[in-house]
Enzyme design. Structure first.
Site, PDB file in Angstrom:
ATOM      1  N   GLY A  58       3.082   5.168  -2.529  1.00 19.25           N
ATOM      2  CA  GLY A  58       3.821   4.557  -1.478  1.00 19.25           C
ATOM      3  C   GLY A  58       5.247   4.428  -1.929  1.00 19.25           C
ATOM      4  CD  GLN A 103      12.729  -1.230   3.405  1.00 21.14           C
ATOM      5  OE1 GLN A 103      13.382  -0.447   2.833  1.00 21.14           O
ATOM      6  NE2 GLN A 103      12.989  -1.893   4.608  1.00 21.14           N
ATOM      7  N   GLY A 108       8.688   0.701  -2.694  1.00 27.71           N
ATOM      8  CA  GLY A 108       8.461   1.991  -3.581  1.00 27.71           C
ATOM      9  C   GLY A 108       9.872   2.588  -3.965  1.00 27.71           C
ATOM     10  CG  ASP A 113       4.565   7.552   1.343  1.00 25.94           C
ATOM     11  OD1 ASP A 113       3.854   7.415   2.360  1.00 25.94           O
ATOM     12  OD2 ASP A 113       5.203   6.253   1.464  1.00 25.94           O
ATOM     13  CG  ASN A 123       0.238  -8.815  -0.260  1.00 23.01           C
ATOM     14  OD1 ASN A 123      -0.262  -9.392  -0.981  1.00 23.01           O
ATOM     15  ND2 ASN A 123       1.986  -8.896   0.018  1.00 23.01           N
ATOM     16  NE  ARG A 136       9.550 -14.666  -3.150  1.00 16.68           N
ATOM     17  CZ  ARG A 136       8.340 -13.902  -2.416  1.00 16.68           C
ATOM     18  NH1 ARG A 136       7.098 -14.005  -2.499  1.00 16.68           N
ATOM     19  NH2 ARG A 136       8.846 -12.669  -1.914  1.00 16.68           N
ATOM     20  CG  HIS A 164       0.944 -12.781  -3.784  1.00 11.38           C
ATOM     21  ND1 HIS A 164       1.984 -13.681  -4.141  1.00 11.38           N
ATOM     22  CD2 HIS A 164       1.265 -11.780  -3.096  1.00 11.38           C
ATOM     23  CE1 HIS A 164       2.932 -12.949  -3.811  1.00 11.38           C
ATOM     24  NE2 HIS A 164       2.655 -11.878  -3.233  1.00 11.38           N
TER      25      HIS A 164
HETATM   26  N1  APR Z   1      -1.275   6.669   0.396  1.00 11.24           N
HETATM   27  C1  APR Z   1       0.078   6.572  -0.094  1.00 11.24           C
HETATM   28  N2  APR Z   1       1.146   5.975   0.756  1.00 11.24           N
HETATM   29  C2  APR Z   1       0.747   5.311   1.996  1.00 11.24           C
HETATM   30  C3  APR Z   1      -0.801   5.468   2.337  1.00 11.24           C
HETATM   31  C4  APR Z   1      -1.769   6.299   1.670  1.00 11.24           C
HETATM   32  N3  APR Z   1      -2.857   6.228   2.235  1.00 11.24           N
HETATM   33  N4  APR Z   1      -0.929   4.744   3.440  1.00 11.24           N
HETATM   34  C5  APR Z   1       0.491   4.300   3.738  1.00 11.24           C
HETATM   35  N5  APR Z   1       1.439   4.486   2.803  1.00 11.24           N
HETATM   36  C6  APR Z   1       2.783   4.482   2.583  1.00 11.24           C
HETATM   37  C7  APR Z   1       3.455   4.362   3.771  1.00 11.24           C
HETATM   38  O1  APR Z   1       3.760   5.620   4.342  1.00 11.24           O
HETATM   39  C8  APR Z   1       4.807   3.626   3.387  1.00 11.24           C
HETATM   40  O2  APR Z   1       5.951   4.443   3.052  1.00 11.24           O
HETATM   41  O3  APR Z   1       3.012   3.131   1.935  1.00 11.24           O
HETATM   42  C9  APR Z   1       4.362   2.794   2.202  1.00 11.24           C
HETATM   43  C10 APR Z   1       4.700   1.212   2.451  1.00 11.24           C
HETATM   44  O4  APR Z   1       5.929   1.181   2.536  1.00 11.24           O
HETATM   45  P1  APR Z   1       6.512  -0.059   3.568  1.00 11.24           P
HETATM   46  O5  APR Z   1       5.901   0.132   4.684  1.00 11.24           O
HETATM   47  O6  APR Z   1       7.920   0.128   3.488  1.00 11.24           O
HETATM   48  O7  APR Z   1       5.978  -1.482   2.757  1.00 11.24           O
HETATM   49  P2  APR Z   1       6.723  -2.198   1.637  1.00 11.24           P
HETATM   50  O8  APR Z   1       7.707  -3.049   2.109  1.00 11.24           O
HETATM   51  O9  APR Z   1       7.397  -1.240   0.588  1.00 11.24           O
HETATM   52  O10 APR Z   1       5.356  -3.084   1.193  1.00 11.24           O
HETATM   53  C11 APR Z   1       4.131  -2.410   0.689  1.00 11.24           C
HETATM   54  O11 APR Z   1       3.172  -4.123  -0.686  1.00 11.24           O
HETATM   55  O12 APR Z   1       4.070  -6.363  -0.544  1.00 11.24           O
HETATM   56  C12 APR Z   1       3.267  -5.421  -0.407  1.00 11.24           C
HETATM   57  O13 APR Z   1       2.642  -6.674   1.908  1.00 11.24           O
HETATM   58  C13 APR Z   1       3.444  -5.429   1.264  1.00 11.24           C
HETATM   59  O14 APR Z   1       1.177  -4.437   1.502  1.00 11.24           O
HETATM   60  C14 APR Z   1       2.757  -4.304   1.692  1.00 11.24           C
HETATM   61  C15 APR Z   1       3.026  -3.443   0.456  1.00 11.24           C
END
Ligand code: APR
Length: 311
Positions: free
Chosen positions: A10, A13, A15, A34, A123, A154, A178
């Protein structure tokens, strides 16, 4: 000597920030993985961080990819794959989408990096880390969820804001799931060893506890389009660093309990020691009756979400 290798599953944000912090700490070479649709984006992030190195002088390599082959032989895996919360959603609302993503990730991590130490951030955390554990079949000491580090961070932040004293000197612990039912253990919180109960009124402490419980949602509302990412990334890298450098930091993390704190067969936030053995120890301590009741409440919430995974 070979460098360590850290794979981030992932590259959104959190990542991207994980990659930046891991590079700045020179923890090892970094792979940002990703889905194919996002491959170009993570390659761009990787290249951007590569080009930051001359200014800070750290010599690690960062790549972006959508090929699981590239995570081979990773020492640490940090999973943020999934979707984040939008305003009005709680963490539990994410389960249907993130569950299938986590199953896919667990199968691939098992195949390509079976010896890694895995930190789950996606999450609803307590159910996602459980899903990873069940699907991958990894040992319980090699899988943790990042939650308590953030929640207690926090709590520390709000105590520092209230007193005006250095956040560095505030220690405290938050147990449990959490979610909004988490359990800040206020009686053990101190500022430089002085109990916060002697520094802050009971009423204000109750408000600070409440703000801590809902701190994630406060940020979701302010951002308008996602959830927190700077602090979560920092917390996960603190955990990764303790593993890589065998620091034996004591950090509350979602950990698989088998009887500790009266919890059996679930991941829940408890203080653990992280060293080269992964989760080396759960540090159990005696809870008051009120704290026990609060922990049982949070456990009920965790059980309900885990039941939805069908695992
Ligand atoms: N394999 C790999 N990456 C994936 C997959 C998958 N099967 N499905 C989605 N992703 C990627 C998305 O393409 C995206 O780039 O996961 C990334 C998630 O990034 P964001 O949408 O920016 O989310 P982020 O704010 O990083 O949070 C990620 O962490 O805190 C938790 O609730 C939050 O579940 C969320 C996770």
């Amino acid at each position: 000597m070979d460098r360590n290798k850290i794979a981030l599953i992932g590259g959104g944000q959190i990542g991207g920030n994980l990659a930046l912090i891991a590079a700045e700490k020179e923890l090892g070479d970094i792979v940002i993985f990703d889905i194919p649709k996002m491959e170009s984006m993570v390659k761009g992030k990787a290249l951007d961080i590569m080009q930051l190195r001359p200014h800070d002088g750290y010599d690690v390599n960062i790549i972006g990819t959508s090929d699981y082959q590239d995570i081979k032989e990773s020492d640490v895996i940090v999973i943020t794959a999934g979707i984040p919360r939008k305003p009005g959603m709680d963490r539990e609302d994410l389960i249907s989408i993130n569950l299938s993503i986590m199953k896919d990730v667990a199968n691939n991590v098992k195949k390509y990096a079976p010896d890694s130490f895995v930190i789950v951030i996606s999450n609803p955390l307590d159910a996602m880390v459980y899903t990873f554990y069940k699907v991958s079949g990894f040992a319980k000491n090699k899988v943790v969820g990042m939650a308590g580090a953030l929640d207690s961070g926090r709590f520390r932040t709000f105590i520092a804001m209230e007193t005006g004293y250095s956040v560095q000197d505030v220690t405290c612990i938050v147990l449990g799931g959490h979610g909004d039912s988490m359990v800040p253990i206020t009686r053990l919180a101190t500022v430089g060893g002085v109990p916060v109960t002697d520094l802050i009124s009971t009423e204000r402490l109750a408000e600070i506890e409440h703000r801590t419980r809902f701190a994630g949602g406060e940020i979701v509302k302010l951002l308008g389009n996602g959830s927190a990412y700077y602090a979560p990334a920092q917390c996960a890298m603190e955990m990764a660093e303790s593993y890589i450098k065998d620091k034996k930091r004591v950090i509350p993390c979602a950990t698989f309990c088998e009887g500790e704190f009266g919890v059996n067969g679930y991941f829940i936030g408890v203080p653990i020691v992280i060293g080269s053995g992964g989760v080396e120890k759960i540090l159990e301590f005696t809870l008051t009756d009120d704290e026990k009741t609060a922990l049982n409440n949070t456990l009920d919430v965790v059980k309900k979400t885990v039941a939805e995974t069908g695992l």
